[in-house]
Design a protein around this motif. Structure first.
Motif, short mmCIF file in Angstrom:
data_model
loop_
_atom_site.label_atom_id
_atom_site.label_comp_id
_atom_site.label_asym_id
_atom_site.label_seq_id
_atom_site.Cartn_x
_atom_site.Cartn_y
_atom_site.Cartn_z
N ALA A 1 -3.96 13.42 -3.12
CA ALA A 1 -4.04 13.96 -1.76
C ALA A 1 -4.89 13.05 -0.88
O ALA A 1 -4.58 12.82 0.29
CB ALA A 1 -4.61 15.37 -1.78
N TRP B 1 0.20 16.62 4.87
CA TRP B 1 -0.28 15.41 4.19
C TRP B 1 -0.75 15.69 2.77
O TRP B 1 -0.65 14.82 1.90
CB TRP B 1 -1.43 14.77 4.97
CG TRP B 1 -1.08 14.33 6.35
CD1 TRP B 1 0.16 14.29 6.94
CD2 TRP B 1 -2.01 13.87 7.35
NE1 TRP B 1 0.07 13.83 8.23
CE2 TRP B 1 -1.24 13.55 8.51
CE3 TRP B 1 -3.38 13.67 7.37
CZ2 TRP B 1 -1.83 13.07 9.67
CZ3 TRP B 1 -3.98 13.19 8.52
CH2 TRP B 1 -3.20 12.89 9.66
N THR C 1 8.38 20.89 0.40
CA THR C 1 8.89 19.54 0.19
C THR C 1 10.40 19.52 0.35
O THR C 1 11.08 20.52 0.10
CB THR C 1 8.51 19.00 -1.20
OG1 THR C 1 9.00 19.90 -2.20
CG2 THR C 1 7.00 18.88 -1.35
N SER D 1 -2.88 10.17 0.27
CA SER D 1 -1.95 10.57 1.33
C SER D 1 -2.65 10.61 2.69
O SER D 1 -2.10 10.18 3.71
CB SER D 1 -1.35 11.93 0.99
OG SER D 1 -0.44 12.35 1.99
N ALA E 1 -3.39 7.05 3.98
CA ALA E 1 -2.22 6.34 4.52
C ALA E 1 -2.08 6.55 6.02
O ALA E 1 -1.46 5.74 6.71
CB ALA E 1 -0.96 6.80 3.81
N HIS E 2 -2.65 7.63 6.55
CA HIS E 2 -2.59 7.92 7.98
C HIS E 2 -3.77 7.32 8.74
O HIS E 2 -3.82 7.43 9.96
CB HIS E 2 -2.52 9.43 8.21
CG HIS E 2 -1.24 10.04 7.72
ND1 HIS E 2 -1.06 10.43 6.40
CD2 HIS E 2 -0.08 10.32 8.35
CE1 HIS E 2 0.15 10.94 6.26
NE2 HIS E 2 0.77 10.88 7.42
N ASP F 1 -9.42 7.71 0.05
CA ASP F 1 -8.78 8.33 -1.11
C ASP F 1 -9.82 8.85 -2.10
O ASP F 1 -9.64 9.92 -2.70
CB ASP F 1 -7.83 7.35 -1.79
CG ASP F 1 -8.51 6.07 -2.23
OD1 ASP F 1 -9.51 5.68 -1.61
OD2 ASP F 1 -8.03 5.45 -3.21
N ASP G 1 8.96 14.65 -3.74
CA ASP G 1 8.04 14.45 -2.63
C ASP G 1 6.67 15.06 -2.93
O ASP G 1 6.56 16.04 -3.66
CB ASP G 1 8.59 15.09 -1.35
CG ASP G 1 9.87 14.43 -0.87
OD1 ASP G 1 10.09 13.25 -1.21
OD2 ASP G 1 10.64 15.11 -0.17
N PHE G 2 5.63 14.46 -2.34
CA PHE G 2 4.30 15.08 -2.37
C PHE G 2 4.02 15.76 -1.04
O PHE G 2 3.59 16.91 -0.99
CB PHE G 2 3.21 14.05 -2.67
CG PHE G 2 1.83 14.65 -2.61
CD1 PHE G 2 1.35 15.43 -3.65
CD2 PHE G 2 1.01 14.45 -1.51
CE1 PHE G 2 0.08 16.01 -3.58
CE2 PHE G 2 -0.26 15.01 -1.44
CZ PHE G 2 -0.72 15.79 -2.48
N GLN G 3 4.25 15.05 0.06
CA GLN G 3 4.03 15.63 1.37
C GLN G 3 5.11 16.66 1.69
O GLN G 3 6.26 16.51 1.29
CB GLN G 3 4.00 14.53 2.45
CG GLN G 3 2.85 13.56 2.30
CD GLN G 3 2.66 12.68 3.52
OE1 GLN G 3 2.88 13.11 4.65
NE2 GLN G 3 2.24 11.45 3.30
#
Length: 205
Positions: free
Chosen positions: A148, A106, A30, A151, A154-155, A163, A35-37
């Motif tokens: 996760a 991700w 990160t 995340s 989101a893509h 999710d 941040d997570f990603q």
């Protein structure tokens, strides 16, 4: 002691220790602890605290939903410094979710390791010895979570429910978590040898 040994079943199956080699195909960290990603790197410096500056770095961490035996937020040792993923398992999870793919970044991955079958099933206490000298000790498999999953979702904005789907279909194939046993520098392309310890099933008496 003699009485205790007598309780051992004659047919107790013990799998001897062995080694298996893999390769570092990707490194990630990160940009900040918030941040997570993660972001791709060519080299990672590993200290006893993990990856300096990474979200999951540190000698200790706060307990969460994975540790219901402690009040949430209890300070405890950080056995989850490093997240290790397999490209084969990522492809399997993506297939189960009906999506084109999942990138390690991700879901907060730090290492992408190829060449080790069923990476998520590598047992606790395994020592991952990298070509450059760094060593990571495996704590266990990483239980997938909705963060996760969100995340990933989101893509793929045209898909609903990803999710919640991710924690269901990724269980048992979400990779490993571990901690740095010996500091060092790791580069993409390095060989890594997994030293699998002696194993047995401890069953209810």
């Amino acid at each position: 002691m003699t009485d205790q040994l007598a309780l051992l079943p004659d047919d107790l199956r013990v799998t001897p220790k062995f080694k298996v080699s893999g390769r570092v195909d990707g490194l990630f960290a990160t940009l900040s602890p918030e941040d997570f990603q993660t972001t791709a790197r060519q080299v990672l410096e590993l200290g006893l605290e993990g990856i300096p500056g990474d979200r999951h770095g540190g000698f200790t961490r706060k307990s969460g939903g994975r540790e219901p035996w402690y009040p949430r937020g209890t300070e405890m040792c950080n056995e989850r410094q490093i997240s290790l993923l397999s490209p084969q398992e990522l492809s399997l999870v993506a297939e189960r979710m009906g999506i084109a793919g999942i990138r390690p970044e991700w879901i907060g991955g730090n290492f992408l390791i190829s060449g080790i079958a069923n990476l998520s099933k590598v047992p606790p206490r395994t020592r991952l010895v990298f070509e450059g000298g760094a060593v990571i000790r495996v704590d266990g498999d990483n239980v997938p979570c909705r963060i996760a999953g969100a995340s990933i979702a989101a893509h793929y904005p045209d898909r609903d429910g990803l999710d919640l789907m991710f924690p269901k279909v990724a269980r048992g194939v979400r990779g490993l978590v571990g901690f740095v046993e010996k500091p060092g520098t790791v580069e993409i392309g390095e060989t890594m040898t997994a030293h699998i310890p002696e194993q047995w099933i401890y069953e209810r008496a």
